[in-house]
Design an enzyme around this catalytic site. Structure first.
Site, PDB file in Angstrom:
ATOM      1  N   LYS A  61       0.820  -1.217   0.000  1.00 58.03           N
ATOM      2  CA  LYS A  61       0.000   0.000   0.000  1.00 58.03           C
ATOM      3  C   LYS A  61       0.853   1.265   0.000  1.00 58.03           C
ATOM      4  O   LYS A  61       0.384   2.332  -0.379  1.00 58.03           O
ATOM      5  CB  LYS A  61      -0.939   0.025   1.208  1.00 58.03           C
ATOM      6  CG  LYS A  61      -2.027  -1.016   1.191  1.00 58.03           C
ATOM      7  CD  LYS A  61      -3.192  -0.590   0.339  1.00 58.03           C
ATOM      8  CE  LYS A  61      -4.477  -1.365   0.524  1.00 58.03           C
ATOM      9  NZ  LYS A  61      -4.418  -2.771   0.869  1.00 58.03           N
ATOM     10  N   SER A 314       1.361  -9.909  -0.617  1.00 57.95           N
ATOM     11  CA  SER A 314       1.017  -8.484  -0.503  1.00 57.95           C
ATOM     12  C   SER A 314       1.286  -7.838   0.849  1.00 57.95           C
ATOM     13  O   SER A 314       1.401  -6.616   0.930  1.00 57.95           O
ATOM     14  CB  SER A 314      -0.455  -8.306  -0.874  1.00 57.95           C
ATOM     15  OG  SER A 314      -1.262  -9.218  -0.156  1.00 57.95           O
TER      16      SER A 314
HETATM   17  C1  LIG Z   1      -5.170  -3.788   0.476  1.00 53.51           C
HETATM   18  C2  LIG Z   1      -4.598  -5.148   0.444  1.00 53.51           C
HETATM   19  C3  LIG Z   1      -4.900  -6.069  -0.586  1.00 53.51           C
HETATM   20  C4  LIG Z   1      -5.929  -5.767  -1.682  1.00 53.51           C
HETATM   21  O1  LIG Z   1      -5.633  -4.611  -2.413  1.00 53.51           O
HETATM   22  P1  LIG Z   1      -6.799  -3.876  -3.257  1.00 53.51           P
HETATM   23  O2  LIG Z   1      -6.094  -2.807  -3.989  1.00 53.51           O
HETATM   24  O3  LIG Z   1      -7.776  -3.330  -2.253  1.00 53.51           O
HETATM   25  O4  LIG Z   1      -7.422  -4.904  -4.117  1.00 53.51           O
HETATM   26  C5  LIG Z   1      -4.258  -7.287  -0.591  1.00 53.51           C
HETATM   27  N1  LIG Z   1      -3.384  -7.625   0.372  1.00 53.51           N
HETATM   28  C6  LIG Z   1      -3.066  -6.792   1.377  1.00 53.51           C
HETATM   29  C7  LIG Z   1      -2.088  -7.241   2.399  1.00 53.51           C
HETATM   30  C8  LIG Z   1      -3.650  -5.516   1.452  1.00 53.51           C
HETATM   31  O5  LIG Z   1      -3.333  -4.693   2.456  1.00 53.51           O
END
Ligand SMILES: *Cc1c(COP(=O)(O)O)cnc(C)c1O
Length: 331
Positions: A61, A314
């Site tokens: 993010k 992510s």
């Molecule tokens: C926000 C987030 C996502 C999903 O991202 P989007 O852009 O909302 O689809 C996936 N994994 C993690 C760890 C996140 O913080």
């Protein structure tokens, strides 16, 4: 489809993503891409992990928040920014604002646990506690920001945020020039939108596969309905994937509709098992959302992929005791 502009009208090629990459370079480091021999054998393709938890705020993010805030003009920056995310996006906004010495307010409902409030405060943000639900906090965030002249940094439905997340796609093209498949967790869809734009504009034959949890996969049902829908939230190990896409979604719905090949859903058991498998294979503890790509490879086996596959790991916002409890059954 008046409310959902064609995605080609929003992004022309990858110019905005290249711009984002230059803009965020001072704040955001490139993350490693690592190969997994074990999974490559098991899933019959070369499998790589893009380690997006290795940012100072523990999730990707940071890329989108940095690109959005750095694109504000000097007066906007001086007035300050606000957001309404309790999770990884809130932390990213707080981190970027502190790095640039910009005031940041994060709007939270009374129900948000105290440790999240503390984390945000530790990151230098000013938590504003309002209302009984995060929807009320969000509504108040927009109202108050309008009065104060703060810029609201949205978590996904913003071209600068999407372009920031898209820098992952540019890195993938450099680190794995023969990449032909990306598997990406999906909530509001900013992450997969940016990656899909970056990759498909360079290699139109790429496969982009999104993954959400079975519980309340809002983007999945929105695509099926042909327009954004709302769903009731259910508890999930992939808590970072909770939340709607906005009934007035302007960007991510259309980009996903036009650029993403498939969305797959995964069960809670598959997410827990994947968290354990990532630990066993690479000795890393990740949060549920980050494990959904591997969960999809296993639960939908055989997933039709190309031969060079990147899983987007992510984030790793999970505390030690929750992690132990979730994975212990599968170790
Ligand atoms: C926000 C987030 C996502 C999903 O991202 P989007 O852009 O909302 O689809 C996936 N994994 C993690 C760890 C996140 O913080």
């Amino acid at each position: 489809m008046g409310e959902n502009p064609n995605s080609k009208d929003v992004f022309s090629g990858t110019g905005e993503i290249w711009q984002a990459r230059r803009r965020i370079a001072g704040l955001v480091s490139r993350t490693p891409l690592v190969y997994s021999a074990g999974w490559s054998e098991r899933y019959n393709a070369s499998i790589y992990l893009k380690l997006e938890y290795l940012h100072p705020t523990n999730s990707f993010k940071l890329r989108g928040a940095a690109n959005k805030i750095l694109s504000l003009d000097p007066e906007e920056r001086e007035r300050g920014v606000a957001t309404f995310s309790t999770g990884n996006h809130g932390l990213a906004v707080a981190y970027v604002a502190r790095s640039l010495e910009i005031p940041a307010a994060v709007f939270l409902s009374q129900r948000v646990p105290q440790n999240k409030v503390q984390n945000l405060r530790a990151m230098g943000a000013e938590p504003v506690i309002y209302g009984d639900s995060q929807d009320e906090a969000e509504e108040y965030c927009f109202r108050k920001s309008e009065q104060e002249g703060w810029t609201v940094i949205k978590p996904f439905d913003d071209p600068q945020v999407i372009a920031g997340q898209g820098t992952i796609g540019l890195e993938l093209l450099e680190q794995l020039p023969e990449i032909d498949t990306a598997i990406v967790p999906v909530s509001g869809g900013g992450l997969i939108s940016g990656i899909a734009l970056a990759l498909k504009n360079n290699r139109p034959g790429m496969k982009i596969i999104g993954v959400s949890m079975e519980g309340s996969p809002v983007m999945y049902h929105s695509l099926r309905a042909g327009k954004p829908v709302e769903l009731k939230e259910t508890d999930t190990l992939a808590d970072s994937l909770l939340g709607g896409i906005g009934l007035n979604n302007r960007y991510t719905f259309a980009i996903i509709r036009d650029y993403v090949d498939r969305l797959l859903l995964v069960s809670e058991a598959a997410i827990a098992r994947a968290m354990a498998d990532i630990f066993k294979e690479k000795r890393i503890a990740v949060e549920g959302a980050a494990a959904t790509g591997l969960a999809a490879l296993e639960e939908h086996r055989p997933v039709e992929t190309g031969s060079n596959v990147a899983l987007i790991i992510s984030g790793n916002s999970v505390d030690a005791s929750s992690f132990m409890r979730i994975v212990s059954e599968y170790l």
